[in-house]
Design an enzyme around this catalytic site. Structure first.
Site, PDB file in Angstrom:
ATOM      1  N   THR A 222       2.123  65.470  27.530  1.00 31.83           N
ATOM      2  CA  THR A 222       1.101  65.791  28.534  1.00 31.83           C
ATOM      3  C   THR A 222       1.447  64.938  29.731  1.00 31.83           C
ATOM      4  O   THR A 222       2.178  63.959  29.595  1.00 31.83           O
ATOM      5  CB  THR A 222      -0.294  65.387  27.968  1.00 31.83           C
ATOM      6  OG1 THR A 222      -0.719  66.352  27.028  1.00 31.83           O
ATOM      7  CG2 THR A 222      -1.367  65.263  29.022  1.00 31.83           C
ATOM      8  N   ARG A 250      -8.491  76.757  21.331  1.00 32.14           N
ATOM      9  CA  ARG A 250      -8.719  75.306  21.184  1.00 32.14           C
ATOM     10  C   ARG A 250      -8.603  74.598  22.544  1.00 32.14           C
ATOM     11  O   ARG A 250      -7.702  74.880  23.325  1.00 32.14           O
ATOM     12  CB  ARG A 250      -7.694  74.750  20.192  1.00 32.14           C
ATOM     13  CG  ARG A 250      -7.754  73.234  19.994  1.00 32.14           C
ATOM     14  CD  ARG A 250      -6.734  72.516  20.854  1.00 32.14           C
ATOM     15  NE  ARG A 250      -6.635  71.093  20.530  1.00 32.14           N
ATOM     16  CZ  ARG A 250      -5.981  70.212  21.254  1.00 32.14           C
ATOM     17  NH1 ARG A 250      -5.331  70.599  22.346  1.00 32.14           N
ATOM     18  NH2 ARG A 250      -5.931  68.947  20.911  1.00 32.14           N
ATOM     19  N   GLY A 252      -8.408  70.725  24.227  1.00 32.71           N
ATOM     20  CA  GLY A 252      -8.184  69.319  23.869  1.00 32.71           C
ATOM     21  C   GLY A 252      -8.990  68.368  24.743  1.00 32.71           C
ATOM     22  O   GLY A 252      -9.979  68.753  25.372  1.00 32.71           O
ATOM     23  N   ASP A 253      -8.525  67.142  24.791  1.00 29.90           N
ATOM     24  CA  ASP A 253      -9.238  66.102  25.544  1.00 29.90           C
ATOM     25  C   ASP A 253      -8.923  66.127  27.042  1.00 29.90           C
ATOM     26  O   ASP A 253      -9.716  65.639  27.849  1.00 29.90           O
ATOM     27  CB  ASP A 253      -8.872  64.713  24.999  1.00 29.90           C
ATOM     28  CG  ASP A 253      -7.363  64.456  25.111  1.00 29.90           C
ATOM     29  OD1 ASP A 253      -6.578  65.377  24.800  1.00 29.90           O
ATOM     30  OD2 ASP A 253      -6.970  63.344  25.513  1.00 29.90           O
ATOM     31  N   THR A 273      -3.247  60.525  26.681  1.00 29.51           N
ATOM     32  CA  THR A 273      -2.355  61.498  26.065  1.00 29.51           C
ATOM     33  C   THR A 273      -2.259  61.216  24.575  1.00 29.51           C
ATOM     34  O   THR A 273      -2.238  60.067  24.160  1.00 29.51           O
ATOM     35  CB  THR A 273      -0.946  61.482  26.695  1.00 29.51           C
ATOM     36  OG1 THR A 273      -0.130  62.441  25.988  1.00 29.51           O
ATOM     37  CG2 THR A 273      -0.276  60.118  26.629  1.00 29.51           C
ATOM     38  N   GLY A 274      -2.226  62.283  23.796  1.00 29.49           N
ATOM     39  CA  GLY A 274      -2.140  62.096  22.350  1.00 29.49           C
ATOM     40  C   GLY A 274      -2.921  63.184  21.635  1.00 29.49           C
ATOM     41  O   GLY A 274      -3.190  64.242  22.216  1.00 29.49           O
ATOM     42  N   GLY A 276      -5.624  65.137  20.875  1.00 31.07           N
ATOM     43  CA  GLY A 276      -6.836  65.282  21.673  1.00 31.07           C
ATOM     44  C   GLY A 276      -8.145  65.171  20.920  1.00 31.07           C
ATOM     45  O   GLY A 276      -9.121  64.621  21.437  1.00 31.07           O
TER      46      GLY A 276
HETATM   47  N1  ASP Z   1      -3.994  65.337  24.524  1.00 27.42           N
HETATM   48  C1  ASP Z   1      -3.379  66.631  24.551  1.00 27.42           C
HETATM   49  C2  ASP Z   1      -4.206  67.582  23.756  1.00 27.42           C
HETATM   50  O1  ASP Z   1      -4.693  67.234  22.719  1.00 27.42           O
HETATM   51  C3  ASP Z   1      -2.004  66.648  24.025  1.00 27.42           C
HETATM   52  C4  ASP Z   1      -1.115  65.533  24.479  1.00 27.42           C
HETATM   53  O2  ASP Z   1      -1.540  64.631  25.169  1.00 27.42           O
HETATM   54  O3  ASP Z   1       0.048  65.559  24.152  1.00 27.42           O
HETATM   55  O4  ASP Z   1      -4.343  68.702  24.156  1.00 27.42           O
END
Ligand code: ASP
Length: 358
Positions: A222, A250, A252-253, A273-274, A276
């Site tokens: 991300t 879906r 995400g965050d 990032t991660g 979500g």
């Molecule tokens: N946080 C993002 C999500 O969950 C994905 C990512 O940061 O890689 O959509």
């Protein structure tokens, strides 16, 4: 001595004395000027290009160079804007645009694929000066979703728009809708196929996909940015294609204010990032700001506790980049790596990919 001579001497003395004073105050003024120059308001910028199992042994030299070059290009654009007195919000969006337009990152061109082999993009921005925010979720025809998030913030009475509705709004703001084929990249498409095959294998072996390291590690990437401008204003933004193989629309965050993005001039600006779902449950970006506000801890202490302790305990993986109102920066993550860069007011660049800083 005549009275005239005494008067002349007295006047001469007065003139000399006042000249001395002028000199002194002039040097005081120049000292003050110097001080003003020295205490020129600071600024800074920090970015990420996703966190996950990023290991040096799996990275070719040429790919590593490509990432470093793109991170440097992106952060330099934002830095230049800030150096010239531009706003933190402008720096954040223009920096993110560079990464959205690069197939290296999971945002804009290069976004990951959904289970249905489409691309659904999420993005958000927040302005720390007035706590204004804008976000879009699940858009599939917007080249630069971060720009649409800014439009939502500035030109609608809403904070978050989604799907087709967000695209109709985009047209009213003169943002061109593009052919979704623009987002296709072979590597992201192949990543989806591999995840799907793995799911089929897991089903026959009754293995949980949730804990499968292969599936967990192939999902991330991300882009995000947090900046402080010369006026003391903070801003943050995040843009993503989400997670590979996501379904059922879906979200995400990344487009959720407080989870993926947060900015408050009183504390800091954060982009996450991660995985979500964990960032939403932990309200990670806002939690960092709240810890600084309520507990009066430093940015470093707040990110350390939220990422290394709270998020990790929850089972979440990922990281954040953040900058506080004094220009202190944090790039904290609990994964093997996070594409990241920071540039301070002097233009000093810190680049990193893996856990050990290199
Ligand atoms: N946080 C993002 C999500 O969950 C994905 C990512 O940061 O890689 O959509």
């Amino acid at each position: 001595m005549s009275i005239n001579r005494i008067l002349t001497l007295f006047i001469g003395f007065l003139v000399l004395f006042s000249c001395e004073n002028v000199k002194e105050s002039a040097s005081e003024t120049s000292n003050n000027t110097q001080k003003v120059e020295k205490s020129e308001p600071t600024f800074g910028i920090v970015i990420h290009g996703g966190a996950g199992t990023i290991l040096k042994k799996n990275m070719s030299d040429s790919l590593e160079i490509a990432y470093k070059e793109k991170l440097t290009e992106a952060i330099s654009v934002g830095h230049e804007i800030l150096k010239n007195g531009g706003t933190a919000m402008e720096a954040v969006t223009k920096t993110i645009n560079i990464m959205e337009n690069s197939p290296l990152f999971n945002a804009g061109k290069g976004a990951v694929f959904t289970h249905e082999e489409t691309n659904e993009l999420d993005a958000s921005v927040m302005d720390g000066a007035n706590l204004n925010a804008g976000a879009v979720a699940g858009v599939s025809r917007i080249k630069n979703p971060i720009d649409l998030a800014v439009q939502v913030m500035n030109n609608s009475e809403h904070v978050m728009l989604s799907g087709k509705g967000a695209e109709v709004f985009a047209e009213t703001r003169g943002i061109e809708l593009i052919d979704p084929a623009y987002f296709y990249t072979e590597s992201r498409f192949q990543a989806l196929q591999k995840v799907k095959q793995r799911e089929i294998q897991n089903a026959t072996k009754a293995v949980s996909n949730q804990n499968d390291p292969f599936i967990k590690n192939s999902k991330f990437g991300t882009v995000g940015c947090a900046a402080l401008d010369k006026n003391g204003n903070l801003a943050a933004g995040t843009s993503t294609g989400g997670m590979t193989n996501k379904r059922w629309n879906r979200i995400g965050d990344a487009p959720i204010i407080g989870a993926g993005t947060y900015a408050n001039n009183a504390t800091c600006a954060v982009s996450s990032t991660g995985w979500g779902e964990y960032f939403i449950r932990g309200m990670v970006a806002h939690d960092i700001s709240a810890m600084m506000e309520y507990k009066q801890v430093s940015l470093q202490e707040a990110t350390q506790e939220v990422i290394q302790e709270k998020l990790t305990k929850l089972g979440g993986t990922g990281g954040v980049v953040a900058i506080d109102k004094d220009g202190n920066v944090s790039m904290d993550f609990n994964t093997e790596g996070m594409y990241r860069a920071h540039m301070n007011a002097e233009g000093e660049l810190v680049l990193g990919i893996y856990k050990e800083n290199q």
